[in-house]
Design an enzyme around this catalytic site. Structure first.
Site, PDB file in Angstrom:
ATOM      1  N   ARG A  29       0.858  -1.196   0.000  1.00 36.76           N
ATOM      2  CA  ARG A  29       0.000   0.000   0.000  1.00 36.76           C
ATOM      3  C   ARG A  29       0.891   1.242   0.000  1.00 36.76           C
ATOM      4  NH1 ARG A  29      -1.889   1.565   4.569  1.00 36.76           N
ATOM      5  NH2 ARG A  29      -2.652  -0.468   5.242  1.00 36.76           N
ATOM      6  N   TYR A  70     -15.979  17.145 -15.674  1.00 34.92           N
ATOM      7  CA  TYR A  70     -16.255  15.716 -15.817  1.00 34.92           C
ATOM      8  C   TYR A  70     -17.342  15.324 -14.805  1.00 34.92           C
ATOM      9  CZ  TYR A  70     -15.562  10.682 -15.458  1.00 34.92           C
ATOM     10  OH  TYR A  70     -15.762   9.330 -15.420  1.00 34.92           O
ATOM     11  N   ASP A  85      -6.677  18.925 -14.304  1.00 36.20           N
ATOM     12  CA  ASP A  85      -7.024  17.596 -14.809  1.00 36.20           C
ATOM     13  C   ASP A  85      -6.564  17.562 -16.267  1.00 36.20           C
ATOM     14  OD1 ASP A  85      -8.261  15.386 -15.973  1.00 36.20           O
ATOM     15  OD2 ASP A  85     -10.076  15.554 -14.747  1.00 36.20           O
ATOM     16  N   LYS A 130      -7.565   6.655 -19.653  1.00 37.49           N
ATOM     17  CA  LYS A 130      -7.843   7.201 -20.972  1.00 37.49           C
ATOM     18  C   LYS A 130      -6.581   7.149 -21.840  1.00 37.49           C
ATOM     19  CE  LYS A 130     -11.700   7.913 -18.769  1.00 37.49           C
ATOM     20  NZ  LYS A 130     -12.040   9.166 -18.111  1.00 37.49           N
TER      21      LYS A 130
HETATM   22  C1  PLP Z   1     -12.509   9.544 -16.833  1.00 36.47           C
HETATM   23  C2  PLP Z   1     -12.168  10.862 -16.278  1.00 36.47           C
HETATM   24  C3  PLP Z   1     -11.958  11.037 -14.900  1.00 36.47           C
HETATM   25  C4  PLP Z   1     -12.121   9.898 -13.914  1.00 36.47           C
HETATM   26  O1  PLP Z   1     -11.175   8.898 -14.079  1.00 36.47           O
HETATM   27  P1  PLP Z   1     -11.441   7.334 -13.757  1.00 36.47           P
HETATM   28  O2  PLP Z   1     -10.174   6.707 -14.146  1.00 36.47           O
HETATM   29  O3  PLP Z   1     -12.615   6.922 -14.578  1.00 36.47           O
HETATM   30  O4  PLP Z   1     -11.735   7.241 -12.303  1.00 36.47           O
HETATM   31  C5  PLP Z   1     -11.607  12.300 -14.455  1.00 36.47           C
HETATM   32  N1  PLP Z   1     -11.474  13.339 -15.312  1.00 36.47           N
HETATM   33  C6  PLP Z   1     -11.684  13.208 -16.633  1.00 36.47           C
HETATM   34  C7  PLP Z   1     -11.524  14.392 -17.504  1.00 36.47           C
HETATM   35  C8  PLP Z   1     -12.038  11.978 -17.156  1.00 36.47           C
HETATM   36  O5  PLP Z   1     -12.261  11.868 -18.468  1.00 36.47           O
END
Ligand code: PLP
Length: 384
Positions: free
Chosen positions: A51, A103, A175, A200
């Site tokens: 962890r 998001y 982000d 992504k």
């Molecule tokens: C998918 C996404 C998230 C969340 O990420 P997860 O891996 O699905 O938890 C946060 N911000 C953006 C812009 C995203 O496309």
């Protein structure tokens, strides 16, 4: 030549990586272990319990840090777990200013979880810097920015925002999921924290759920490592390995995503059945100049509204598409299509949603790296 001096494409492959100490394995082994033998209490080799740290995860954390030109990286079990860790830097009564076009999952986490713990969220366009400055109170601690925004492809000027946050002693978190460090590196533009849903583009193959953070400042990194270890939302060794494997082709994939994205944006823009196309590479896009300044290219994410579009109309188009798979998520090698109002942004109230342009007829494409002629032919048959 030290790895610090490598250019981006080389860093995608080598950044933060070295052959494994045990046998020289070129790819980091999947250290599928929870614990590590200690010859004497505390006499470990840097790893005690997974962890806290795991060598495969460390390799991924170093790679992300290297790509973002950061000094420290942290990998989490999801993008949301990474955002959750950032929000835990705050205390009850403190405030966050965040982009209003957010998001859906971030919106849900902020409103549904953190507000309950007394953290306040103020939604702002973050386009006009005087307006942003006027929204700061004594309790404001953090500005949370998504750019390009999802799904409206608004562009926020990171450097301009960082001037405001620095002048007011606030943290700026970006982000960077949509852009990836291939297109933009927020820390170089003055941000303090960069966050990724590595699910992504970083992973790039739609086969893991992973999140990441990267920071330059050591004190901030220590706070985040403490939260990561204490809350435990970590990325496992197998997912760390898969994400690292994806990162090694990030630059090649992104180049093709951008090329295909441009062709499709232009195709849609000239289509008689399309009303509006949202893509930051158009000169008429309201923040084209900012996009050009802070991004290397314009990415593979496109949203559009068909003419006279209705909920039913949009559903019909997304169902008709064959190569574009109707699915949540984005950033994989395969093309995906989504209907934000009923899918990714379903957790945002209709009124809130529509204020930001997420109308019922809006369709979002994650353009993959297939042959673009095939993708256009698919759109053509679905639109007709
Ligand atoms: C998918 C996404 C998230 C969340 O990420 P997860 O891996 O699905 O938890 C946060 N911000 C953006 C812009 C995203 O496309």
């Amino acid at each position: 030549m030290g790895k610090k001096e490598l250019k981006f494409n080389s860093k995608a492959i080598h950044g933060g990586q070295r052959p494994d100490a045990a046998y020289g394995a070129v790819m980091p082994p999947i250290y599928q272990t929870s614990t590590y033998a200690q010859p004497t209490p505390g006499g470990h080799k840097g790893y005690e319990y997974s962890r806290g740290a795991n060598p495969t995860r460390t390799a991924l954390e170093n790679a992300v840090a290297s790509l973002e030109n950061a000094n420290f990286g942290m990998a989490f079990g999801s993008g949301m777990a990474a955002i959750d860790a950032v929000m835990k830097l705050l205390s009850p009564g403190e405030e966050v200013i965040c982009t209003s076009d957010l998001y859906g999952g971030s919106y849900r986490l902020f409103k549904g979880v953190f507000e309950k713990f007394g953290i306040k969220f103020r939604f702002s366009e973050i386009v006009d810097m005087d307006e942003l400055a006027s929204q700061i109170t004594d309790n404001t601690k953090l500005v949370w920015v998504e750019t390009p925004t999802n799904p409206m492809m608004n562009i926020i000027d990171i450097e301009a925002v960082s001037k405001v946050t620095k002048a007011n002693n606030l943290l700026l978190a970006v982000d960077n999921t949509f852009a990836t460090p291939y297109l933009q590196r927020p820390l170089e533009l003055g941000a303090d924290i960069v966050m990724h849903s590595a699910t992504k583009y970083l992973g790039g193959h739609s086969d893991v759920i992973v999140g990441a953070l990267a920071v330059k400042d050591e004190k901030l990194a220590q706070q985040l490592y403490f939260i990561q270890k204490s809350s435990g939302g970590i990325c496992g060794p197998m997912d760390s390995f898969l994400t690292l494997r994806g990162i090694k082709t990030l630059h090649v994939r992104m180049q093709r995503h951008c090329e295909n994205g441009e062709s499709i944006a232009k195709y849609l823009e000239n289509h008689h059945k399309i009303d509006t196309v949202y893509w930051p590479g158009f000169q008429h896009h309201p923040s084209y100049e900012v996009a050009k300044k802070q991004m290397k290219d314009f990415g593979g994410m496109i949203s559009f509204v068909p003419k006279g579009g209705s909920y039913k109309n949009a559903i019909k188009i997304v169902e008709k598409l064959e190569i574009f798979t109707l699915a949540e998520s984005l950033g994989g090698v395969e093309s995906l299509v989504g209907h934000p109002a009923s899918m990714s942004h379903g957790s945002i109230p209709k009124e809130e949603r529509e204020k930001n342009g997420v109308v019922d007829a809006l369709i979002r494409l994650s353009v993959g790296i297939e042959d673009v002629e095939d993708l256009i032919a698919d759109l053509e048959q679905a639109l007709n």
